[in-house]
Design an enzyme around this catalytic site. Structure first.
Site, PDB file in Angstrom:
ATOM      1  N   ASP A  33     -13.445  -4.361  -1.949  1.00 21.86           N
ATOM      2  CA  ASP A  33     -12.979  -4.228  -0.138  1.00 21.86           C
ATOM      3  C   ASP A  33     -14.810  -4.124   0.215  1.00 21.86           C
ATOM      4  O   ASP A  33     -15.692  -3.724   0.166  1.00 21.86           O
ATOM      5  CB  ASP A  33     -12.691  -3.127   0.063  1.00 21.86           C
ATOM      6  CG  ASP A  33     -11.091  -2.343  -0.538  1.00 21.86           C
ATOM      7  OD1 ASP A  33     -10.641  -3.323  -1.139  1.00 21.86           O
ATOM      8  OD2 ASP A  33     -11.301  -0.929  -0.939  1.00 21.86           O
ATOM      9  N   ASP A  46       1.113  -0.890  -0.002  1.00 20.09           N
ATOM     10  CA  ASP A  46       0.329  -0.005   0.037  1.00 20.09           C
ATOM     11  C   ASP A  46       0.916   1.335   0.160  1.00 20.09           C
ATOM     12  O   ASP A  46       1.242   1.636   1.101  1.00 20.09           O
ATOM     13  CB  ASP A  46      -0.950   0.143   1.086  1.00 20.09           C
ATOM     14  CG  ASP A  46      -2.130  -0.889   1.113  1.00 20.09           C
ATOM     15  OD1 ASP A  46      -2.235  -1.660   0.162  1.00 20.09           O
ATOM     16  OD2 ASP A  46      -2.117  -1.543   2.460  1.00 20.09           O
TER      17      ASP A  46
END
Length: 252
Positions: free
Chosen positions: A130, A11
């Protein structure tokens, strides 16, 4: 029998690799190019870059990071985060990405999946989801904007739609498992796999090598994503693969 993949996830926010718990409390991990090359040498099957700075604040696509990484990388690189249109996809693929991960933009403009699949080939298009479990509704729903906005779109409906539109792969992150290191959301992943025929990358909850064994023994997903346990050197790609071999799982 298809060999299972172990994929480190980086990330990236403002040019640095970060990691949090359940998408919150981000902490600095290191330089993305250095980490990518480390995992390349450590036996990773692929790498995923998620540019969360773009998702949150509209930062420019991290072309320089991708280009510098791709020049020295010998494994496939998937890039996601803030990709809005075909021009963004073209730019990323031209600068070294092998696959593109779409999330919020695909939910907002589902036709982008079909357009991208037809232009670049479905093997290049990964749809990231997600997935948030709503206790009140007792079901899983898609979120957008880095997990910050809950939608009314059922994960189970959406995975079938994106496959129909031309997605070549799914990246499923179970938000309530993310960073908790207590194991993958086995039941959720197994149900999704029953609904689609395309490969699934499982994300969220991998806390040790045994969790990857359980993932592949109990579901037919194609790959497991790992972040904090690798970044914090709690285990290594090699240790995960050794444990998988012991469990009778074919690895690359």
């Amino acid at each position: 029998m298809i060999k299972k993949r172990v994929i480190p996830c980086l990330d990236v926010k403002d040019g640095r690799v970060v990691k949090g718990i359940q998408f919150q409390s981000l902490r600095d991990i290191g330089n993305p190019v250095d980490l990518a090359l480390y995992y390349n040498e450590a036996g990773a099957d692929e790498l995923v870059f998620l540019d969360i700075s773009k998702t949150e604040a509209g930062h420019d696509l991290m072309i320089e990071v991708i280009e510098a990484t791709a020049k020295q990388l010998f494994i496939p690189l998937t890039v996601g985060g803030g990709i809005q249109n075909l021009d963004d996809i073209t730019q990323l693929l031209n600068h070294g990405a092998d696959k593109i991960s779409l999330n919020s933009s695909a939910l907002k403009h589902p036709e982008l999946i079909r357009q991208a699949s037809e232009k670049f080939g479905r093997q290049c298009i990964c749809i990231a989801i997600d997935s948030f479990y709503d206790k009140d509704r007792e079901d899983y729903f898609c979120t957008t904007h880095g997990g910050k906005k809950l939608t009314d779109v059922s994960v189970y409906d959406w995975v079938q739609e994106v496959e129909h539109l031309g997605a070549g792969e799914l990246l499923i992150t179970s938000m309530h498992h993310d960073g908790m290191k207590q194991g993958f959301d086995i039941e959720h992943l197994a149900k999704i796999k029953q609904l689609v025929n395309i490969p699934i990358i499982a994300s969220g909850g991998g806390g040790n090598a045994q969790h990857f064994v359980e993932l592949f023994q109990q579901t037919d997903v194609s790959a497991g994503l790992a972040a904090s346990i690798l970044h914090d050197q709690e285990t290594t790609v090699a240790e995960i693969k050794d444990k998988m071999r012991e469990g009778g799982i074919l690895v690359r």
